[in-house]
Design a protein around this motif. Structure first.
Motif, PDB file in Angstrom:
ATOM      1  N   MET A  14      45.326  78.170  12.044  1.00  0.00           N
ATOM      2  CA  MET A  14      44.371  77.118  11.705  1.00  0.00           C
ATOM      3  C   MET A  14      44.980  76.125  10.708  1.00  0.00           C
ATOM      4  SD  MET A  14      40.620  77.373   9.930  1.00  0.00           S
ATOM      5  CE  MET A  14      41.326  77.886   8.371  1.00  0.00           C
ATOM      6  N   LYS A  15      45.638  76.639   9.687  1.00  0.00           N
ATOM      7  CA  LYS A  15      46.224  75.765   8.667  1.00  0.00           C
ATOM      8  C   LYS A  15      47.382  74.942   9.241  1.00  0.00           C
ATOM      9  CE  LYS A  15      44.346  78.343   4.942  1.00  0.00           C
ATOM     10  NZ  LYS A  15      44.445  78.972   3.687  1.00  0.00           N
ATOM     11  N   TYR A  16      48.108  75.518  10.166  1.00  0.00           N
ATOM     12  CA  TYR A  16      49.186  74.786  10.851  1.00  0.00           C
ATOM     13  C   TYR A  16      48.602  73.625  11.644  1.00  0.00           C
ATOM     14  CZ  TYR A  16      52.941  73.820  14.170  1.00  0.00           C
ATOM     15  OH  TYR A  16      53.900  73.198  14.927  1.00  0.00           O
ATOM     16  N   GLU A  17      47.512  73.869  12.346  1.00  0.00           N
ATOM     17  CA  GLU A  17      46.864  72.814  13.123  1.00  0.00           C
ATOM     18  C   GLU A  17      46.294  71.721  12.212  1.00  0.00           C
ATOM     19  OE1 GLU A  17      46.999  72.361  16.365  1.00  0.00           O
ATOM     20  OE2 GLU A  17      48.142  74.206  16.620  1.00  0.00           O
ATOM     21  N   ILE A  18      45.800  72.115  11.049  1.00  0.00           N
ATOM     22  CA  ILE A  18      45.294  71.129  10.081  1.00  0.00           C
ATOM     23  C   ILE A  18      46.431  70.218   9.614  1.00  0.00           C
ATOM     24  CG2 ILE A  18      44.392  70.858   7.725  1.00  0.00           C
ATOM     25  CD1 ILE A  18      42.620  73.343   8.322  1.00  0.00           C
ATOM     26  N   VAL A  19      47.584  70.807   9.319  1.00  0.00           N
ATOM     27  CA  VAL A  19      48.739  70.005   8.891  1.00  0.00           C
ATOM     28  C   VAL A  19      49.124  69.026   9.995  1.00  0.00           C
ATOM     29  CG1 VAL A  19      51.215  70.079   8.366  1.00  0.00           C
ATOM     30  CG2 VAL A  19      49.656  71.646   7.217  1.00  0.00           C
ATOM     31  N   LYS A  20      49.194  69.497  11.227  1.00  0.00           N
ATOM     32  CA  LYS A  20      49.532  68.605  12.337  1.00  0.00           C
ATOM     33  C   LYS A  20      48.533  67.456  12.430  1.00  0.00           C
ATOM     34  CE  LYS A  20      50.038  70.623  16.269  1.00  0.00           C
ATOM     35  NZ  LYS A  20      50.193  71.458  17.472  1.00  0.00           N
ATOM     36  N   GLY A  21      47.257  67.772  12.297  1.00  0.00           N
ATOM     37  CA  GLY A  21      46.225  66.740  12.350  1.00  0.00           C
ATOM     38  C   GLY A  21      46.342  65.744  11.215  1.00  0.00           C
ATOM     39  N   ILE A  23      49.051  64.916   9.609  1.00  0.00           N
ATOM     40  CA  ILE A  23      50.243  64.089   9.833  1.00  0.00           C
ATOM     41  C   ILE A  23      49.942  62.995  10.854  1.00  0.00           C
ATOM     42  CG2 ILE A  23      52.578  64.103  10.809  1.00  0.00           C
ATOM     43  CD1 ILE A  23      52.925  66.882   9.451  1.00  0.00           C
ATOM     44  N   VAL A  24      49.276  63.363  11.949  1.00  0.00           N
ATOM     45  CA  VAL A  24      48.921  62.374  12.968  1.00  0.00           C
ATOM     46  C   VAL A  24      47.991  61.317  12.379  1.00  0.00           C
ATOM     47  CG1 VAL A  24      47.646  62.045  15.128  1.00  0.00           C
ATOM     48  CG2 VAL A  24      49.289  63.915  14.930  1.00  0.00           C
ATOM     49  N   SER A  25      47.005  61.757  11.607  1.00  0.00           N
ATOM     50  CA  SER A  25      46.070  60.830  10.973  1.00  0.00           C
ATOM     51  C   SER A  25      46.788  59.887  10.025  1.00  0.00           C
ATOM     52  CB  SER A  25      44.985  61.613  10.226  1.00  0.00           C
ATOM     53  OG  SER A  25      44.142  60.759   9.516  1.00  0.00           O
ATOM     54  N   SER A  26      47.700  60.438   9.243  1.00  0.00           N
ATOM     55  CA  SER A  26      48.457  59.635   8.282  1.00  0.00           C
ATOM     56  C   SER A  26      49.322  58.603   8.997  1.00  0.00           C
ATOM     57  CB  SER A  26      49.325  60.545   7.421  1.00  0.00           C
ATOM     58  OG  SER A  26      50.110  59.801   6.527  1.00  0.00           O
ATOM     59  N   GLU A  27      49.986  59.024  10.067  1.00  0.00           N
ATOM     60  CA  GLU A  27      50.839  58.097  10.813  1.00  0.00           C
ATOM     61  C   GLU A  27      50.004  56.988  11.447  1.00  0.00           C
ATOM     62  OE1 GLU A  27      52.908  60.707  13.470  1.00  0.00           O
ATOM     63  OE2 GLU A  27      54.377  61.276  11.944  1.00  0.00           O
ATOM     64  N   PHE A  28      48.818  57.337  11.936  1.00  0.00           N
ATOM     65  CA  PHE A  28      47.935  56.336  12.538  1.00  0.00           C
ATOM     66  C   PHE A  28      47.492  55.321  11.486  1.00  0.00           C
ATOM     67  CE2 PHE A  28      43.635  54.861  13.596  1.00  0.00           C
ATOM     68  CZ  PHE A  28      43.913  54.202  14.788  1.00  0.00           C
ATOM     69  N   GLN A  29      47.088  55.813  10.326  1.00  0.00           N
ATOM     70  CA  GLN A  29      46.618  54.924   9.261  1.00  0.00           C
ATOM     71  C   GLN A  29      47.752  54.015   8.791  1.00  0.00           C
ATOM     72  OE1 GLN A  29      43.680  55.609   6.753  1.00  0.00           O
ATOM     73  NE2 GLN A  29      42.535  56.684   8.326  1.00  0.00           N
ATOM     74  N   GLN A  30      48.954  54.568   8.684  1.00  0.00           N
ATOM     75  CA  GLN A  30      50.089  53.749   8.240  1.00  0.00           C
ATOM     76  C   GLN A  30      50.443  52.687   9.272  1.00  0.00           C
ATOM     77  OE1 GLN A  30      53.316  56.333   7.157  1.00  0.00           O
ATOM     78  NE2 GLN A  30      52.124  57.375   5.588  1.00  0.00           N
ATOM     79  N   SER A  31      50.309  53.024  10.550  1.00  0.00           N
ATOM     80  CA  SER A  31      50.631  52.043  11.595  1.00  0.00           C
ATOM     81  C   SER A  31      49.624  50.898  11.608  1.00  0.00           C
ATOM     82  CB  SER A  31      50.681  52.713  12.972  1.00  0.00           C
ATOM     83  OG  SER A  31      49.392  53.112  13.386  1.00  0.00           O
ATOM     84  N   TYR A  38      46.790  57.854  -0.462  1.00  0.00           N
ATOM     85  CA  TYR A  38      45.790  58.894  -0.238  1.00  0.00           C
ATOM     86  C   TYR A  38      46.168  59.762   0.958  1.00  0.00           C
ATOM     87  CZ  TYR A  38      41.500  61.273   0.973  1.00  0.00           C
ATOM     88  OH  TYR A  38      40.587  62.238   1.288  1.00  0.00           O
ATOM     89  N   GLU A  39      46.631  59.128   2.018  1.00  0.00           N
ATOM     90  CA  GLU A  39      46.988  59.871   3.220  1.00  0.00           C
ATOM     91  C   GLU A  39      48.169  60.804   2.958  1.00  0.00           C
ATOM     92  OE1 GLU A  39      45.015  59.930   5.797  1.00  0.00           O
ATOM     93  OE2 GLU A  39      43.795  58.480   4.743  1.00  0.00           O
ATOM     94  N   ASN A  40      49.154  60.319   2.223  1.00  0.00           N
ATOM     95  CA  ASN A  40      50.290  61.173   1.899  1.00  0.00           C
ATOM     96  C   ASN A  40      49.848  62.363   1.057  1.00  0.00           C
ATOM     97  OD1 ASN A  40      52.111  59.603   3.317  1.00  0.00           O
ATOM     98  ND2 ASN A  40      52.644  58.372   1.544  1.00  0.00           N
ATOM     99  N   LEU A  41      48.892  62.156   0.171  1.00  0.00           N
ATOM    100  CA  LEU A  41      48.374  63.250  -0.647  1.00  0.00           C
ATOM    101  C   LEU A  41      47.661  64.279   0.216  1.00  0.00           C
ATOM    102  CD1 LEU A  41      47.965  64.480  -3.432  1.00  0.00           C
ATOM    103  CD2 LEU A  41      45.895  63.087  -3.653  1.00  0.00           C
ATOM    104  N   SER A  42      46.889  63.846   1.188  1.00  0.00           N
ATOM    105  CA  SER A  42      46.179  64.803   2.039  1.00  0.00           C
ATOM    106  C   SER A  42      47.157  65.614   2.883  1.00  0.00           C
ATOM    107  CB  SER A  42      45.144  64.102   2.919  1.00  0.00           C
ATOM    108  OG  SER A  42      45.751  63.268   3.860  1.00  0.00           O
ATOM    109  N   VAL A  43      48.239  65.002   3.328  1.00  0.00           N
ATOM    110  CA  VAL A  43      49.271  65.744   4.073  1.00  0.00           C
ATOM    111  C   VAL A  43      49.939  66.759   3.143  1.00  0.00           C
ATOM    112  CG1 VAL A  43      51.502  65.551   5.255  1.00  0.00           C
ATOM    113  CG2 VAL A  43      49.682  63.904   5.746  1.00  0.00           C
ATOM    114  N   PHE A  44      50.249  66.336   1.926  1.00  0.00           N
ATOM    115  CA  PHE A  44      50.885  67.231   0.960  1.00  0.00           C
ATOM    116  C   PHE A  44      49.996  68.445   0.662  1.00  0.00           C
ATOM    117  CE2 PHE A  44      51.634  68.553  -3.469  1.00  0.00           C
ATOM    118  CZ  PHE A  44      52.958  68.948  -3.360  1.00  0.00           C
TER     119      PHE A  44
END
Length: 98
Positions: A14-21, A23-31, A38-44
């Motif tokens: 579950m935690k692995y899937e959260i990290v993947k999600g 990262i995808v969310s962060s990349e989308f927001q950055q694009s 904030y997004e980098n903090l949530s990934v961290f």
């Protein structure tokens, strides 16, 4: 790591899937040119949670099968403490007092 997740404990998966999600969310927001901090903090935070879960699982499983040496256990204690302490501080919001 993803290929062997089928053998992992459900909490770790579950935690692995959260990290993947995250990262995808962060990349989308950055694009889209949105704020990165904030997004980098949530990934961290998600990665710290995954790391702590992985280390606890590793130590538990190694103890159960009798494969945990004192040297390995000692090396795992510091990163495990760091991940758990950091997450505790985040949860109690002590970081906001500084």
């Amino acid at each position: 790591m993803g290929k062997n997740m089928k053998y992992a404990h459900p909490d770790l998966i579950m935690k692995y899937e959260i990290v993947k999600g995250e990262i995808v969310s962060s990349e989308f927001q950055q694009s889209n040119g949105e704020e990165e901090e904030y997004e980098n903090l949530s990934v961290f935070i998600a990665k710290m949670d995954l790391c702590g879960e992985f280390l606890m699982d590793f130590l538990k499983n190694s103890r159960e099968i009798g494969a945990l040496s004192r040297v390995v256990e000692d090396k795992m204690k510091v990163p495990l403490f760091f991940t758990q302490f950091y997450l505790l501080i985040r949860r109690t919001k002590l970081r906001d007092t500084y």
